[in-house]
Design a protein around this motif. Sequence first.
Motif, PDB file in Angstrom:
ATOM      1  N   GLY A  60      -8.297  -2.058   2.118  1.00 26.68           N
ATOM      2  CA  GLY A  60      -7.252  -1.335   1.425  1.00 26.68           C
ATOM      3  C   GLY A  60      -6.424  -2.291   0.592  1.00 26.68           C
ATOM      4  O   GLY A  60      -6.666  -3.503   0.580  1.00 26.68           O
ATOM      5  N   PRO A  61      -5.448  -1.765  -0.107  1.00 30.40           N
ATOM      6  CA  PRO A  61      -4.625  -2.644  -0.945  1.00 30.40           C
ATOM      7  C   PRO A  61      -3.780  -3.590  -0.087  1.00 30.40           C
ATOM      8  O   PRO A  61      -3.261  -3.208   0.957  1.00 30.40           O
ATOM      9  N   THR A  62      -3.670  -4.827  -0.535  1.00 32.95           N
ATOM     10  CA  THR A  62      -2.885  -5.836   0.165  1.00 32.95           C
ATOM     11  C   THR A  62      -1.684  -6.199  -0.689  1.00 32.95           C
ATOM     12  O   THR A  62      -1.826  -6.509  -1.871  1.00 32.95           O
ATOM     13  N   GLY A  68       6.797 -13.414   2.458  1.00 35.14           N
ATOM     14  CA  GLY A  68       5.556 -14.091   2.116  1.00 35.14           C
ATOM     15  C   GLY A  68       4.344 -13.663   2.925  1.00 35.14           C
ATOM     16  O   GLY A  68       3.244 -14.137   2.663  1.00 35.14           O
ATOM     17  N   GLN A  69       4.520 -12.804   3.910  1.00 33.45           N
ATOM     18  CA  GLN A  69       3.369 -12.352   4.677  1.00 33.45           C
ATOM     19  C   GLN A  69       2.635 -11.268   3.889  1.00 33.45           C
ATOM     20  O   GLN A  69       3.245 -10.517   3.152  1.00 33.45           O
ATOM     21  N   SER A  70       1.325 -11.212   4.039  1.00 33.20           N
ATOM     22  CA  SER A  70       0.555 -10.173   3.342  1.00 33.20           C
ATOM     23  C   SER A  70       0.312  -9.004   4.302  1.00 33.20           C
ATOM     24  O   SER A  70       0.077  -9.187   5.492  1.00 33.20           O
ATOM     25  N   VAL A  71       0.417  -7.813   3.740  1.00 29.61           N
ATOM     26  CA  VAL A  71       0.244  -6.591   4.516  1.00 29.61           C
ATOM     27  C   VAL A  71      -0.858  -5.774   3.858  1.00 29.61           C
ATOM     28  O   VAL A  71      -0.826  -5.533   2.658  1.00 29.61           O
ATOM     29  N   THR A  72      -1.838  -5.352   4.661  1.00 29.51           N
ATOM     30  CA  THR A  72      -2.930  -4.521   4.154  1.00 29.51           C
ATOM     31  C   THR A  72      -2.719  -3.097   4.625  1.00 29.51           C
ATOM     32  O   THR A  72      -2.481  -2.849   5.804  1.00 29.51           O
TER      33      THR A  72
END
Length: 139
Positions: A60-62, A68-72
């Motif tokens: 899915g979109p990230t 600064g953390q990436s979330v999907t």
Amino acid sequence: MGVPVFQGFKEFITKGNVIDLAVAVVIGGAFTAIVTAVVDSIITPLVALFYQPDESGNIGPTLTGIYGQSVTFPLGNLITAIISFLAVALVVYFVFVVPMNKYKERQAARNPAVEEETLPTEQELLIEIRDALRKDAVS
């Protein structure tokens, strides 16, 4: 005392709608496995063409958060669940609901319902009471 309990249970279990429901649950469960396999084999790879899986395998979109953390956003799981639900609902509807409705229509056409005696309305009862009181008052 025990016999009426078993008789009631026997009547409950042999009703057509209970058996139909049990069959629908079993077939729905079996069909769910097929739908899940199709979605996992075809739909999820199609979604993966547009989105790169993250380290945990979610597709899915990230987006990058404020720290600064990436979330999907796992759209693959959502799409899989929606397609699975719709496919199972569609099969249950066309395999069980439509034939059962047609069967009930045929049964109703063969055995027309006997009209029940209609009860008098409240107004009709009040008129009868009034007339009876007048008759008693005159006599």
